[in-house]
Scaffold this motif. Structure first.
Motif, PDB file in Angstrom:
ATOM      1  N   ASP A 216       0.696  -1.226   0.027  1.00 10.09           N
ATOM      2  CA  ASP A 216       0.060  -0.015   0.150  1.00 10.09           C
ATOM      3  C   ASP A 216       0.862   1.117   0.015  1.00 10.09           C
ATOM      4  O   ASP A 216       0.465   2.251   0.564  1.00 10.09           O
ATOM      5  CB  ASP A 216      -0.777  -0.031   1.220  1.00 10.09           C
ATOM      6  N   HIS A 244      -4.154   4.591  -5.103  1.00  7.34           N
ATOM      7  CA  HIS A 244      -3.159   4.329  -4.459  1.00  7.34           C
ATOM      8  C   HIS A 244      -2.222   3.160  -5.208  1.00  7.34           C
ATOM      9  O   HIS A 244      -0.846   3.010  -4.944  1.00  7.34           O
ATOM     10  CB  HIS A 244      -3.309   3.803  -2.975  1.00  7.34           C
ATOM     11  N   HIS A 275      -2.765  -5.528  -6.368  1.00  7.85           N
ATOM     12  CA  HIS A 275      -3.214  -6.207  -5.315  1.00  7.85           C
ATOM     13  C   HIS A 275      -4.716  -6.165  -5.048  1.00  7.85           C
ATOM     14  O   HIS A 275      -5.610  -6.902  -4.086  1.00  7.85           O
ATOM     15  CB  HIS A 275      -2.714  -6.017  -4.026  1.00  7.85           C
ATOM     16  N   HIS A 276      -5.221  -5.330  -5.794  1.00  8.63           N
ATOM     17  CA  HIS A 276      -6.853  -4.966  -5.856  1.00  8.63           C
ATOM     18  C   HIS A 276      -7.562  -5.545  -7.031  1.00  8.63           C
ATOM     19  O   HIS A 276      -8.822  -5.339  -7.200  1.00  8.63           O
ATOM     20  CB  HIS A 276      -7.305  -3.665  -5.607  1.00  8.63           C
TER      21      HIS A 276
HETATM   22 FE   LIG Z   1      -4.428  -1.546  -1.175  1.00  8.80          FE
END
Ligand SMILES: [Fe+2]
Ligand SMILES: [Fe+2]
Length: 366
Positions: A216, A244, A275-276
């Motif tokens: 993140d 992000h 990752h999303h």
């Molecule tokens: Fe994230």
């Protein structure tokens, strides 16, 4: 060359092994070398073999013609031992014609001398090879030390960066470290299940686990009012929050352009960016589908979601472990890669253990 073998006037410390069936030649060679080396003499490789690892020689002197022992097999016996494979071997040959020279070198010997050698020739050849051997050993040691210190520096910088991300994102305290532990557990399970065997090689796994706390990192580019909003985000705010992934990947790509090929940064870029994403293509930022999502992102998705589910947020109470498992189970094949989802179900109890441990550690330190 700076790394000279120890050839002091005091007691020698380096060991040389002489293998020759002639006792007279053994004594002769020993006399030549014993001022500078501790010389061990044996009649055959068979006799020497049980003692070689303990001796740890820096050079072998071996007679080529010994009854009952083939010179090629003798050399292989030594070179096939990982602890001795780099130790130079000088063969003493009956003649010094081109054919013999070629045969000896093809056998894997490092040098040779003819049977009618002079004292000084033997000493010079041994010294020269020992010098090279010691130099190479020291060089390997120094490279290993340098690599270790670069790795330590990388770890320290990553820790600092993940601390910085956590400083900004006050709502998800401890998320970075927890996701690292979950990631390690999940990757181990995938390996145990024999899935993605080719991709999950040692270097990739090491990079993946080290990169996990920084997935993140792009959150540092999200305004405080959104990042730390004590409530649900509006649609517009959520669109900004999604950025992000791109902000993080762009920052890492900028770094990649400044350094020579670095596998860790490439893994981190993929992780931050993907990752999303979702297995069914309904994720963000690119809406990638199935195996077009980098494996790192597909794996990260589960630790990331699990941690969000079992953690408290201003707008929600933490879900129980069982509830989180059932939500993830439902998402297998739609949100999550089926193999990775299956691996999660196989190790979900370890996730619970990590979550409890981290919770207890957090309570103890507060
Ligand atoms: Fe994230
Ligand atoms: Fe996250």
């Amino acid at each position: 060359m700076s790394d000279q073998p120890e050839q002091s006037v005091s007691s020698p410390t380096l060991h040389v092994v002489v293998i020759d069936d002639s006792k007279m030649k053994q004594r002769f060679l020993k006399a030549i070398l014993e001022n500078e080396y501790i010389v061990h003499t044996f009649s055959s490789v068979k006799e020497a073999k049980p003692h070689l690892e303990e001796i740890g020689p820096v050079c072998f002197l071996m007679d080529m013609e010994r009854p009952g022992e083939d010179p090629v097999a003798s050399i292989r016996t030594i070179k096939d031992n990982p602890k001795l494979s780099e130790t130079p071997i000088i063969m003493i040959t009956p003649t010094s014609d081109v054919e013999t020279e070629q045969r000896v070198l093809e056998c894997g010997c490092d040098d040779y001398v003819g049977n009618r050698f002079a004292r000084e020739i033997i000493k010079t050849r041994v010294n020269h090879l020992v010098e090279l051997f010691e130099f190479r050993k020291n060089l390997e040691k120094r490279v290993a030390q340098k690599t270790q210190s670069v790795m330590e520096l990388q770890d320290a910088i990553m820790l600092m960066l993940s601390d910085l991300v956590e400083c900004r994102d006050t709502l998800t305290s401890g998320h970075a470290q927890r996701t690292r532990d979950y990631m390690e557990c999940l990757v181990c399970q995938l390996q145990a299940n024999n899935h993605y065997v080719k991709e999950l090689h040692e270097d990739f796994v090491r990079d993946l686990v080290r990169a996990a706390p920084l997935h993140d990192i792009g959150k540092v580019g999200i305004p405080d009012a959104i990042l730390n909003k004590p409530g649900k985000l509006t649609e517009e705010e959520f669109e900004q929050m999604k950025r992000h992934t791109i902000i993080g990947a762009q920052a890492i790509m900028h770094t990649i352009s400044k350094v020579h090929d670095n596998s860790f940064l490439r893994v981190l870029r993929d992780l931050a960016m993907s990752h999303h994403e979702r297995w069914d293509g309904k994720g963000y930022p690119l809406g990638l589908q199935g195996e077009s999502i980098p494996l790192s992102g597909r794996i990260m998705a589960i630790p990331d979601v699990y941690d969000a589910l079992v953690s408290e947020r201003p707008y929600k109470k933490p879900f129980t472990h069982e509830k989180a498992v059932s939500i993830i189970k439902e998402g297998i094949g739609s949100h999550f890669d089926p193999f990775i989802g299956e691996a999660f179900l196989d190790c979900e109890l370890q996730f619970r253990y990590i979550a409890l441990n981290q919770q207890e550690a957090g309570e103890a330190s507060s």
